[in-house]
Design a protein around this motif. Sequence first.
Motif, PDB file in Angstrom:
ATOM      1  N   UNK A 186       0.816  -1.212   0.000  1.00  0.00           N
ATOM      2  CA  UNK A 186       0.000   0.000   0.000  1.00  0.00           C
ATOM      3  C   UNK A 186       0.855   1.270   0.000  1.00  0.00           C
ATOM      4  N   UNK A 187       2.086   1.168   0.523  1.00  0.00           N
ATOM      5  CA  UNK A 187       2.966   2.334   0.569  1.00  0.00           C
ATOM      6  C   UNK A 187       3.364   2.800  -0.838  1.00  0.00           C
ATOM      7  N   UNK A 188       3.169   1.933  -1.820  1.00  0.00           N
ATOM      8  CA  UNK A 188       3.526   2.275  -3.198  1.00  0.00           C
ATOM      9  C   UNK A 188       2.433   3.093  -3.897  1.00  0.00           C
ATOM     10  N   UNK A 189       1.281   3.246  -3.255  1.00  0.00           N
ATOM     11  CA  UNK A 189       0.113   3.875  -3.882  1.00  0.00           C
ATOM     12  C   UNK A 189       0.450   5.221  -4.525  1.00  0.00           C
ATOM     13  N   UNK A 190       1.177   6.070  -3.798  1.00  0.00           N
ATOM     14  CA  UNK A 190       1.477   7.408  -4.296  1.00  0.00           C
ATOM     15  C   UNK A 190       2.651   7.425  -5.267  1.00  0.00           C
ATOM     16  N   UNK A 191       3.369   6.308  -5.353  1.00  0.00           N
ATOM     17  CA  UNK A 191       4.574   6.279  -6.184  1.00  0.00           C
ATOM     18  C   UNK A 191       4.338   5.733  -7.587  1.00  0.00           C
ATOM     19  N   UNK A 192       3.494   4.712  -7.683  1.00  0.00           N
ATOM     20  CA  UNK A 192       3.379   3.972  -8.939  1.00  0.00           C
ATOM     21  C   UNK A 192       2.934   4.858 -10.097  1.00  0.00           C
ATOM     22  N   UNK A 193       1.870   5.629  -9.883  1.00  0.00           N
ATOM     23  CA  UNK A 193       1.342   6.421 -10.991  1.00  0.00           C
ATOM     24  C   UNK A 193       2.332   7.487 -11.447  1.00  0.00           C
ATOM     25  N   UNK A 194       3.080   8.046 -10.505  1.00  0.00           N
ATOM     26  CA  UNK A 194       4.103   9.019 -10.883  1.00  0.00           C
ATOM     27  C   UNK A 194       5.180   8.394 -11.748  1.00  0.00           C
ATOM     28  N   UNK A 195       5.602   7.171 -11.376  1.00  0.00           N
ATOM     29  CA  UNK A 195       6.610   6.469 -12.169  1.00  0.00           C
ATOM     30  C   UNK A 195       6.066   6.128 -13.548  1.00  0.00           C
ATOM     31  N   UNK A 196       4.813   5.682 -13.601  1.00  0.00           N
ATOM     32  CA  UNK A 196       4.216   5.349 -14.902  1.00  0.00           C
ATOM     33  C   UNK A 196       4.069   6.576 -15.790  1.00  0.00           C
ATOM     34  N   UNK A 197       3.705   7.709 -15.194  1.00  0.00           N
ATOM     35  CA  UNK A 197       3.609   8.945 -15.977  1.00  0.00           C
ATOM     36  C   UNK A 197       4.963   9.303 -16.573  1.00  0.00           C
ATOM     37  N   UNK A 198       6.020   9.172 -15.748  1.00  0.00           N
ATOM     38  CA  UNK A 198       7.371   9.456 -16.224  1.00  0.00           C
ATOM     39  C   UNK A 198       7.770   8.490 -17.332  1.00  0.00           C
TER      40      UNK A 198
END
Length: 295
Positions: A58-70
């Motif tokens: 769950x700690x990845x929630x805020x990270x994944x979409x940012x990485x995918x956008x990049x």
Amino acid sequence: MSIDFTCKAFGKCIIAGEHAVLRGVPAVVFPIQSRNLDLSYSRGEQPLELRLVGDHGKELQLLVWGVLEKACELKGIKRTDLKGTLLLESSIPVGAGMGASAALCVALTRWLGYLGYVVEDDYYEFARNLENLFHGESSGVDIAVALSGEGLRFVRNGEKKPLTPAWKPHWYISYSGKRGVTVDAVNKVKDLLLKNPTVGEQIDQQMAEAVGILETALKMDEKTGLPVLAKALTLAGDCFEKWDLNEGEPAKHIAWLKEQGALAVKPTGSGGGGYVLSLWTSLPPAEIQSQLIPC
């Protein structure tokens, strides 16, 4: 769900070389086999669905979409082009110096490779560019070990040499009690270099010396190598003191580990919090073993 693709990326423990690796000093790093991120993907026609599970998923929630956008930006694709279901299961805590961001970037890079967007020869550089989101400037050492899954002697923009010790040290990592922020620690070291380049360069040289002694120790037998290894880790740990990256909870935790009998203790990763590395003559006291993770 039916699985079309899976991959695994390990957490990491840097033994020595932190920060100075950005300026060409070698780093020695090992994967933590018990801490990893598993990615599973199922094809589908629906917009990409993300599922996060595991102790630290769950700690990845805020990270994944940012990485995918990049990633989409780097490859010139739209996020709406990504479809299906992506399941991430992680046992790597975020913000602990254990390589969670690198594992995420490597896993997503491999998945994008499966989809045909990234060729395998570009995995390292592509994942490193993704990790710049977290570090400001990624040395690439975390990416390299997450990709290889083996111990490495890493030199930035050059050598990634597999490293197999002649003996197995009793070394462990444990949480300092304070979350670390990599970019803050990196900037603190850079500020020191700008304000006092002579001192900054001396600390880098000391870290390089620690790495050299460490490599020598790992080539020896255990009896001869253990005190040499302790010297290397002590030298490397002193660099963090000079960078002022041990204050507060990390300093207290380091002192506590030494009181418990650790031969040498140092931060691992960026410092300023997160995990610390401790070296022991044999197994640590039974009453504290539950707080320690083998490297």
